[in-house]
Motif scaffolding. Structure first.
Motif, PDB file in Angstrom:
ATOM      1  N   GLY A 196       7.660   6.157   1.173  1.00  0.00           N
ATOM      2  CA  GLY A 196       7.161   7.524   1.230  1.00  0.00           C
ATOM      3  C   GLY A 196       5.717   7.628   0.796  1.00  0.00           C
ATOM      4  N   LEU A 197       5.345   6.837  -0.215  1.00  0.00           N
ATOM      5  CA  LEU A 197       3.965   6.860  -0.688  1.00  0.00           C
ATOM      6  C   LEU A 197       3.011   6.348   0.382  1.00  0.00           C
ATOM      7  CD1 LEU A 197       2.192   7.417  -3.186  1.00  0.00           C
ATOM      8  CD2 LEU A 197       2.529   5.038  -3.818  1.00  0.00           C
ATOM      9  N   VAL A 198       3.431   5.325   1.099  1.00  0.00           N
ATOM     10  CA  VAL A 198       2.561   4.767   2.141  1.00  0.00           C
ATOM     11  C   VAL A 198       2.534   5.667   3.376  1.00  0.00           C
ATOM     12  CG1 VAL A 198       2.282   2.836   3.738  1.00  0.00           C
ATOM     13  CG2 VAL A 198       2.818   2.406   1.343  1.00  0.00           C
ATOM     14  N   PRO A 243      -0.161  11.298  -0.583  1.00  0.00           N
ATOM     15  CA  PRO A 243      -1.540  11.806  -0.546  1.00  0.00           C
ATOM     16  C   PRO A 243      -2.509  10.655  -0.275  1.00  0.00           C
ATOM     17  CG  PRO A 243      -0.767  11.619  -2.802  1.00  0.00           C
ATOM     18  CD  PRO A 243       0.406  11.327  -1.921  1.00  0.00           C
ATOM     19  N   PRO A 244      -3.638  10.957   0.330  1.00  0.00           N
ATOM     20  CA  PRO A 244      -4.620   9.884   0.583  1.00  0.00           C
ATOM     21  C   PRO A 244      -5.179   9.385  -0.747  1.00  0.00           C
ATOM     22  CG  PRO A 244      -5.497  12.028   1.213  1.00  0.00           C
ATOM     23  CD  PRO A 244      -4.076  12.241   0.822  1.00  0.00           C
ATOM     24  N   LEU A 294      -3.592   2.839  -4.588  1.00  0.00           N
ATOM     25  CA  LEU A 294      -2.365   2.706  -3.815  1.00  0.00           C
ATOM     26  C   LEU A 294      -1.736   1.335  -4.040  1.00  0.00           C
ATOM     27  CD1 LEU A 294      -0.430   3.900  -1.686  1.00  0.00           C
ATOM     28  CD2 LEU A 294      -1.911   2.882   0.055  1.00  0.00           C
ATOM     29  N   PHE A 295      -2.558   0.285  -4.019  1.00  0.00           N
ATOM     30  CA  PHE A 295      -2.052  -1.054  -4.259  1.00  0.00           C
ATOM     31  C   PHE A 295      -1.462  -1.180  -5.655  1.00  0.00           C
ATOM     32  CE2 PHE A 295      -2.678  -5.412  -5.780  1.00  0.00           C
ATOM     33  CZ  PHE A 295      -1.897  -6.091  -4.865  1.00  0.00           C
TER      34      PHE A 295
END
Length: 109
Positions: free
Chosen positions: A30-32, A36-37, A43-44
């Protein structure tokens, strides 16, 4: 002395571990896909943290390895394996970084 069956989890424990694994997997996807951007490094880092939590859930709920004295002989090989993996991955990244640094040093404009 406890029997060997005492180390196995109950149905409730397995369902809890399955639910936690499913939740962490869905959170990563879901995060990927819909999150949100974020900056790529953030993100990593978030995905790496969720992956580490996933590993801990798998080890605790499904492999039944914890810090009790009965499980010490199962925990030590796991920690040794973790050390070897860290050395291999860290060494590989270090070698790749140095190779990239030395091969690309003469290509500055």
């Amino acid at each position: 002395m406890k029997s060997s069956a005492a180390h196995h989890g109950s149905l409730r424990s397995y369902l809890g571990g399955f639910s936690a694994s499913l939740l962490l997997t869905l959170a990563s996807f879901g995060l990927v896909l819909y999150g949100p951007p974020l900056e790529p490094s953030l993100l990593f880092g978030t995905l790496a943290f969720l992956a580490i939590l996933q590993i801990i859930v798998q080890i605790y709920f499904f492999l039944h390895v914890d810090t009790s004295s009965e499980q010490l002989w199962h925990l030590l090989p796991l920690l040794y394996t973790l050390l070897i993996v860290i050395l291999l991955v860290g060494g590989t990244l270090w070698i790749m970084h140095n190779a990239n640094l030395h091969m690309m040093s003469g290509m500055d404009p």
